[in-house]
Design a protein around this motif. Structure first.
Motif, PDB file in Angstrom:
ATOM      1  N   LYS A 195       0.958  -1.268  -0.015  1.00  0.00           N
ATOM      2  CA  LYS A 195       0.082   0.025  -0.156  1.00  0.00           C
ATOM      3  C   LYS A 195       0.730   1.496  -0.005  1.00  0.00           C
ATOM      4  N   GLY A 196       0.378   2.102  -0.733  1.00  0.00           N
ATOM      5  CA  GLY A 196       1.061   3.546  -0.932  1.00  0.00           C
ATOM      6  C   GLY A 196       2.143   3.577  -1.749  1.00  0.00           C
ATOM      7  N   ASP A 197       2.463   2.501  -2.340  1.00  0.00           N
ATOM      8  CA  ASP A 197       3.637   2.259  -3.358  1.00  0.00           C
ATOM      9  C   ASP A 197       3.208   2.096  -4.901  1.00  0.00           C
ATOM     10  N   LEU A 198       3.652   2.971  -5.647  1.00  0.00           N
ATOM     11  CA  LEU A 198       3.365   3.040  -6.927  1.00  0.00           C
ATOM     12  C   LEU A 198       4.287   2.150  -7.847  1.00  0.00           C
TER      13      LEU A 198
ATOM     14  N   GLU B 106       6.045  -0.410  -9.539  1.00  0.00           N
ATOM     15  CA  GLU B 106       5.506  -1.902 -10.111  1.00  0.00           C
ATOM     16  C   GLU B 106       6.386  -2.864 -10.904  1.00  0.00           C
ATOM     17  N   ILE B 107       7.597  -2.089 -11.240  1.00  0.00           N
ATOM     18  CA  ILE B 107       8.387  -2.689 -12.357  1.00  0.00           C
ATOM     19  C   ILE B 107       8.995  -3.992 -11.838  1.00  0.00           C
TER      20      ILE B 107
ATOM     21  N   TYR C 246      -0.268  -2.980  -7.616  1.00  0.00           N
ATOM     22  CA  TYR C 246       0.295  -2.179  -6.672  1.00  0.00           C
ATOM     23  C   TYR C 246      -0.685  -1.470  -5.917  1.00  0.00           C
TER      24      TYR C 246
ATOM     25  N   MET D  95      10.043   1.832  -1.239  1.00  0.00           N
ATOM     26  CA  MET D  95      10.294   3.097  -0.497  1.00  0.00           C
ATOM     27  C   MET D  95      10.590   2.612   1.016  1.00  0.00           C
ATOM     28  N   THR D  96      11.246   3.217   1.716  1.00  0.00           N
ATOM     29  CA  THR D  96      11.493   3.067   2.969  1.00  0.00           C
ATOM     30  C   THR D  96      10.100   3.392   3.936  1.00  0.00           C
ATOM     31  N   THR D  97       9.204   4.424   3.053  1.00  0.00           N
ATOM     32  CA  THR D  97       8.231   4.814   3.783  1.00  0.00           C
ATOM     33  C   THR D  97       6.830   3.771   3.650  1.00  0.00           C
ATOM     34  N   THR D  98       7.511   2.662   2.786  1.00  0.00           N
ATOM     35  CA  THR D  98       6.018   1.714   2.779  1.00  0.00           C
ATOM     36  C   THR D  98       6.625   0.183   3.185  1.00  0.00           C
TER      37      THR D  98
ATOM     38  N   PRO E  34       7.109  -0.654   6.172  1.00  0.00           N
ATOM     39  CA  PRO E  34       6.278  -1.057   7.518  1.00  0.00           C
ATOM     40  C   PRO E  34       4.761  -1.793   7.048  1.00  0.00           C
ATOM     41  N   ARG E  35       4.686  -1.578   5.630  1.00  0.00           N
ATOM     42  CA  ARG E  35       3.420  -2.522   5.124  1.00  0.00           C
ATOM     43  C   ARG E  35       3.660  -3.937   5.053  1.00  0.00           C
TER      44      ARG E  35
END
Ligand code: B12
Lengths: 209, 460
Positions: A96-99, A101-102, A123, A148-151, A153-154
């Protein structure tokens, strides 16, 4: 008409022609298990070419499609000869939150071309969706990508939900994506971290062994 | 004026355009069309010439890109519909687009202009590390970039934490991180006496909400600044992205379209990467009302664009855009090697010289495959922009640049896969003063002299 020709058609992504030839070979009495073995080698070769970028993503995808087509044709024969070899069932997605996808797409493709059944959730996928889909598919693996470091945690949340639902042991959780690492996998209790697509099929097979 | 006036007509096509399953869009629509056009327009990669001189092919690439965009359209992954435009609309947008915009504010305002192939006009230089950094270095890194004399615009590093809290995508910490990001960047510019410096901000915003939170003329992203909206690889968008371009236009800041066509992916090889890159400039202009396009085509395995297959694509795309439009577009370098290595300096120099002579403006430099926290510094950007200025002022031709690029490529090409990751910012910069260490400066100087010996006349 030979097995080599079938391999070539699969490599070139000629789905229809490959299907026709496979049907003919089977009718003429070719051993389906031998055919699968040969085609597995072909896909390994295609995978190597892609790893060196001697062929590109669209080509390996077409080869994968041709292989799937041939396997469909072979299904009844394979069942008769002792069943198909599915290496494992995988739920795959980007968290979640991450686009981004490659990377996930490539991992999916490589797994499929190596005999895994993959359900790609796309994604921006909610952690709970990974879990529900894995249950519905009766998957062996949950593969979660984060770029991303921000995603990141998901990825952890997926494992937490599995624990809370008391079904952690039912699935192996595989993580990947540029900022993730073995250290992060250890920290969150994931079963496996893969740094690239190429190493993934063997690593998954080893996990189930 | 910008072409944002078409926004509503374009957005409507998100709901009225033809339906297609996302799984089919790239393999069944994008790639086959691209392949067909590469064949039709006889586009052919030439590995011997990373900076080719072929005007006719540049024009054919432009035509192929135009056809690609018109035939394939832009896919909205939320509505599963294809947004398409007509030739007429493309022509209108190109006619309406300015060939220059005044960006930044007050005494620091600068003209961001279209460039010609082999133009003696120096490139507009946006400097950016393109990576994340530790919170404690954020302000210093912003300062260090803003100390660069050739900087015309800055895009600051991305925060992973805000006040010690890990930033979580789309959560409150993202909003906070975005505000902290723009505060640091604006403060650095003020302290350095260039408060009106043009900014492309903020990279910490992963969502529309993060960008919207920093739109403020007093303390945030000002109307004289720009922000980016990404395109999903390839030719895809989503509502969260369209939200941004609409907001940017309505708020009144400039929009840049962020696109990285992937070599080895759906575009295939160098030819497809060049065509796709050009087409993205049309997408940015028409779908997002962008005044500039920020292109970072990169190699699927390396995550870089300083090897010849990518340089060729960058050069041809720049020439195609330059010869056939008056648009603005920046060439964003991605190096294999990390800071304070000779390799990163050579890679950046080559990226900048090939881009500059091919009509691009510059965006330097994502080091270390754009992957590692703290691993990018202004020194790479400096060498790139100095090379860009030199190449333009000197009036070098594509042939001359091609020759120099080949000589430099020979020194690093074989190390694309095993490039050294170099140092982190605090290991090669004095963090408090935001200046490079002596060792770092000396290495920069050495490579600069080496490049000068190859025929580049640096102004200083
Ligand atoms: C291309 C790209 C984009 C494209 C994405 C297009 C798309 N649809 O995918 C666009 C332009 C849209 C984009 C947007 C943004 N991006 Co971006 N992007 C990248 C970039 C340059 C490359 C990613 C990529 O595709 N690599 C190629 C693939 C093949 O490699 P890969 O993903 O690593 O996958 C391989 C392995 O990791 C592994 N793998 C991956 N997943 C999985 C999963 C499993 C289960 C397994 C086993 C293995 C595995 O196998 C893959 C194949 O070998 C990275 C930098 C980088 N070097 O990673 C930044 C990067 C990921 N982006 C970043 C940022 C900040 C953004 C934006 C916020 C920019 C902005 N301000 O708008 C937005 C975010 C949008 C969002 N909400 O997601 C940052 C993230 C920073 C952070 N906090 O960690 C990065 C790291 C750049 C940086 N250094 O700062 N980006």
């Amino acid at each position: 008409m030979s097995l080599e020709e079938l391999s070539k058609l699969v490599e070139d992504g000629e789905t229809e022609e490959a299907e026709e030839l496979a049907a003919k070979l089977l009718k003429d009495g070719s051993d389906p298990l031998l055919m699968i073995e040969e085609l597995t080698k072909t896909m390994g070769h295609v995978g190597d070419l892609f790893a060196k970028l001697e062929i590109f993503l669209p080509e390996i995808m077409l080869a994968g499609e041709a292989l799937s087509g041939v396997v469909k044709v072979m299904e009844p024969y394979l069942d008769a000869a002792g069943g198909q070899q599915v290496k494992g069932k995988v739920i795959l997605g980007v968290v979640k939150g991450d686009l981004h996808e490659i990377g996930k797409n490539i991992v999916g493709l490589i797994l499929e071309t190596n005999g895994f059944i993959v359900k790609d959730l796309g994604y921006d996928v909610d952690p709970l969706t990974f879990v529900k889909e894995a249950e519905a598919m009766d998957a062996d693996f949950i593969g979660a990508s984060s770029l991303m470091t921000t995603t990141m945690p998901r990825q952890k949340e997926i494992i937490e939900i599995l624990l809370d639902k008391g079904i952690r042991d039912k699935f192996k959780v595989i993580i990947g994506g540029a900022p993730t690492s073995q250290m992060w996998a250890d920290e969150i209790g994931a079963d496996l971290y893969c740094k690239d697509a190429k190493s993934t099929p063997d690593a998954l097979t080893a996990l189930l062994a | 004026m910008t072409t944002a006036y078409r926004h509503w007509e374009i957005l409507e096509r998100s709901t009225t355009g033809p339906f297609m399953d996302e799984d089919d869009f790239l393999p069944r629509r994008f790639t086959p069309t691209l392949k067909k056009l590469i064949k039709k327009y006889e586009i052919k990669y030439d590995p011997a010439n990373p900076c080719p001189t072929d005007d006719a092919m540049a024009d054919r690439i432009w035509q192929a890109a135009w056809d690609l965009f018109r035939e394939v359209g832009y896919y909205n992954t939320d509505s599963h519909r294809i947004m398409q435009v007509s030739d007429q609309e493309i022509k209108e947008a190109l006619y309406m687009a300015n060939d220059s915009y005044l960006v930044g504010a007050g005494k620091d305002a600068v003209l961001f202009e279209h460039r010609q192939v082999e133009d003696s006009k120096t490139p507009f230089c946006i400097m950016s590390p393109d990576i994340t950094c530790d919170e404690q270095y954020h302000q210093s890194i912003c300062m260090a970039y803003l100390k660069e004399p050739l900087l015309d615009g800055i895009c600051g590093p991305i925060l992973e934490k805000t006040f010690g809290h890990l930033i979580e995508s789309a959560g409150p910490s993202e909003i906070s991180g975005c505000i902290q990001h723009i505060y640091n960047q604006k403060m650095a510019a003020r302290l350095l006496g260039r408060p009106g410096t043009f900014m492309v901000a903020v990279g910490t915003a992963e969502h529309d909400s993060g960008q919207i939170a920093v739109s403020d003329d007093n303390w945030g992203v000002q109307k004289t600044d720009a922000r980016l909206v990404g395109s999903l690889t390839e030719f895809k968008t989503a509502d969260t992205l369209l939200n941004r371009s609409l907001h940017y236009a309505q708020y009144g800041s400039y929009t840049g379209n962020l696109t990285g066509a992937i070599y080895g992916g759906w575009c295939g090889g160098s030819e497809g990467t060049a065509v796709t890159t050009v087409a993205y400039s049309l997408i940015g202009l028409i779908m997002h009302g962008a005044i500039f396009n920020q292109h970072f085509p990169f190699h699927l395995n390396y995550g870089s664009n300083t090897t010849r297959e990518l340089l060729w694509a960058i050069s041809m795309a720049g020439q195609a855009l330059s010869r056939n439009s008056n648009l603005l577009y920046t060439s964003n370098g991605f190096a294999n090697a990390g800071p304070m290595t000779e390799m990163v300096f050579r890679e950046t120099a080559v990226h900048a010289m090939v881009s500059t002579v091919s009509g691009w403006n510059l965006w330097e430099m994502a080091s270390t495959r754009n992957k590692y926290r703290n691993r990018a510094t202004p020194m790479e950007a400096r060498i790139g922009c100095e090379v860009g200025h030199a190449v333009a002022r000197q009036g070098l031709t594509r042939e001359q640049v091609n020759e120099i690029a080949n000589k430099l490529l020979a020194k690093y090409e074989d190390h694309a896969a095993d490039a050294p990751i170099g140092s982190e910012y605090h290991e090669c910069y004095d963090v408090e003063k935001a200046v490079p260490t002596q060792e770092h400066y000396d290495m920069f100087r050495r490579v600069k002299d080496e490049i000068a010996d190859l025929g580049i006349e640096f102004p200083y």
